[in-house]
Design an enzyme around this catalytic site. Structure first.
Site, short mmCIF file in Angstrom:
data_model
loop_
_atom_site.label_atom_id
_atom_site.label_comp_id
_atom_site.label_asym_id
_atom_site.label_seq_id
_atom_site.Cartn_x
_atom_site.Cartn_y
_atom_site.Cartn_z
N SER A 86 -7.15 -9.15 -4.09
CA SER A 86 -8.26 -10.07 -4.29
C SER A 86 -7.76 -11.43 -4.75
CB SER A 86 -9.25 -9.51 -5.31
OG SER A 86 -8.69 -9.51 -6.60
N GLN B 248 -3.96 4.36 6.02
CA GLN B 248 -3.32 4.10 4.72
C GLN B 248 -4.23 4.55 3.58
OE1 GLN B 248 -3.15 0.12 2.72
NE2 GLN B 248 -0.99 0.21 3.27
N GLY B 249 -3.76 5.47 2.77
CA GLY B 249 -4.53 5.97 1.63
C GLY B 249 -4.00 5.41 0.33
N GLU C 252 -8.76 -13.24 -7.17
CA GLU C 252 -8.58 -13.30 -8.63
C GLU C 252 -7.21 -12.77 -9.04
OE1 GLU C 252 -12.81 -13.39 -7.58
OE2 GLU C 252 -11.14 -12.07 -7.04
N SER D 68 -8.39 1.59 6.59
CA SER D 68 -8.60 0.93 7.88
C SER D 68 -8.38 1.91 9.03
CB SER D 68 -7.65 -0.26 8.03
OG SER D 68 -7.91 -1.22 7.03
N SER E 39 -5.92 2.38 -1.68
CA SER E 39 -7.03 1.99 -2.55
C SER E 39 -7.95 3.17 -2.88
CB SER E 39 -7.86 0.89 -1.90
OG SER E 39 -7.10 -0.28 -1.72
N GLU F 294 3.77 -6.16 4.91
CA GLU F 294 2.50 -6.56 5.51
C GLU F 294 2.39 -8.07 5.63
OE1 GLU F 294 -2.23 -5.43 4.89
OE2 GLU F 294 -0.83 -5.17 3.25
#
Length: 392
Positions: free
Chosen positions: A371, A130-131, A373, A165, A133, A248
């Site tokens: 994340s 998976q491209g 946050e 990943s 991020s 996901e």
């Protein structure tokens, strides 16, 4: 943990249990529970296990028959994931394609894309990375700067991706790119399918705290792919990407919770062995850890019930990832504390035991997949209706 999903899927469940009992033997049984979404342990064994599953027609049980699946429903998919986790089978090496790309193609891909890519996924003939991020565009995915320009019957892609990943094993990449150079943020993005074995693609492994290289960074320098390799509409890649990330967090909730429950039970066993239950403060923390996995179970069952009923999952689905990742980290910290000095000793060649590996890998859980946050902002703004965070 025993669970009955009702008479409608009981035959399917029994067939799956029998098959797992007959085939999860030998080397596969010796690697029960090995691996994870960011754990590259025993890769070749897991790949062989995926081929065993493929031969038994157990991959893509909910995918249409014309693409190699069984054509079953969501309930059977959930039962499969639950029983698979209950048997503590190795984590599937092809999970990226099975859980993310495949459903995305089924939802937004063209008929030619489905016929070309879905059967090789189920046959374990092609692996995917998976491209999404990038450096500077992780949780804030809309900031992607990787660009794709049309050149006749091809797209030319330039940019950099990170935290891919199992990228070192990938034959293909599905890449979020900016196809409109004048666009900003969520607009003008497209998802492209890019072959990894070409001069314009360089994949470099990233070693993590557990000494593994399941992550990679990908450099795209004039990489090419066909003009027909856009998933969904050109310029609507944000919608396609968000649908993928939603997938996901669907039927994978129960297996994750089951794994955490096993860790909590192992923690209680370690506490008894060390006499830690005599300490009221430690006993309270251990009970709290046990309660946390039961809360995860209840939360996940509510979400599964809503999915089966065809309803959009409620607020608990939005909070599930944040709760699970933070509590799993606390569980890992407590396990290492109970292990004492022995927990800091590793074997030859940095050989980690299951407790140490789980603890180290859990440290990334509050980052990947969104994340903590960012998750708190989403919960505050979209669930609780609080004012949006000021943005420059």
């Amino acid at each position: 943990m025993e669970m009955d999903f009702g008479p409608a899927v009981r035959d399917f469940r029994d067939e799956l249990r029998d098959w797992l009992a007959d085939h999860l033997v030998g080397e596969f049984a010796a690697h029960r529970g090995v691996g994870g979404p960011v754990d590259g342990a025993a890769w070749e064994v897991r790949l062989a296990w995926d081929r065993e599953l493929s031969a038994g027609n157990w991959l893509g049980v909910g995918w249409p028959r014309e693409y190699g699946g069984r054509g079953l429903g969501l309930l059977e998919e959930i039962v499969f994931e639950y029983e698979y986790a209950r048997a503590d089978a190795p984590y599937r090496a092809t999970g990226n394609a099975l859980d993310l790309l495949g459903p995305m193609l089924l939802q937004a891909g063209t008929e030619d894309q489905k016929k070309r890519f879905l059967p090789p996924i189920l046959a374990v003939e092609e692996l995917w990375g998976q491209g999404f991020s990038e450096p500077g565009a992780g949780s804030d995915l809309a900031s992607v700067r990787t660009r794709a320009e049309r050149d006749g019957e091809e797209w030319v892609v330039d940019g950099q991706k990170v935290w891919t990943s199992f990228g070192v094993h990938a034959d293909w990449l599905y890449v979020l790119t900016r196809t409109d150079p004048d666009s900003r943020r969520h607009k003008g993005l497209s998802v492209l399918l890019v072959p990894a074995d070409q001069p314009g693609v360089e994949i470099r492994p990233i070693r993590n705290l557990a000494g593994q290289e399941e992550f990679a960074e990908v450099f795209l320098s004039g990489a090419r792919t066909g003009a027909d390799m856009v998933v969904g509409e050109v310029g609507q890649g944000w919608r396609t990407a968000m649908a993928t990330l939603g997938i996901e967090r669907g039927a994978t909730l129960l297996p994750q919770q089951l794994a955490f429950e096993r860790e909590a039970e192992a923690l209680i066993g370690l506490a008894r062995e060390r006499g830690a239950l005599d300490d009221p403060m430690l006993r309270r923390r251990i009970v709290d850890a046990w309660i946390s996995v039961r809360i995860m179970r209840t939360t996940n069952l509510r979400t599964v019930a809503e999915l089966v009923a065809g309803r959009t999952p409620g607020a608990q689905a939005t909070t599930a990832k944040l709760y699970a990742s933070t509590r799993h980290q606390e569980l890992g910290h407590l396990a290492m504390e109970l292990a004492g000095p022995a927990g800091q000793i590793v074997g030859a060649d940095y050989g980690l035991d299951a407790r140490q590996r789980s603890f180290l890998l859990s440290l990334a859980e509050t980052i990947y997949g969104g994340s903590s946050e960012i998750q708190r902002n989403i919960i505050g703004e979209q669930v609780l209706g609080l004012p949006k965070e000021p943005r420059p």
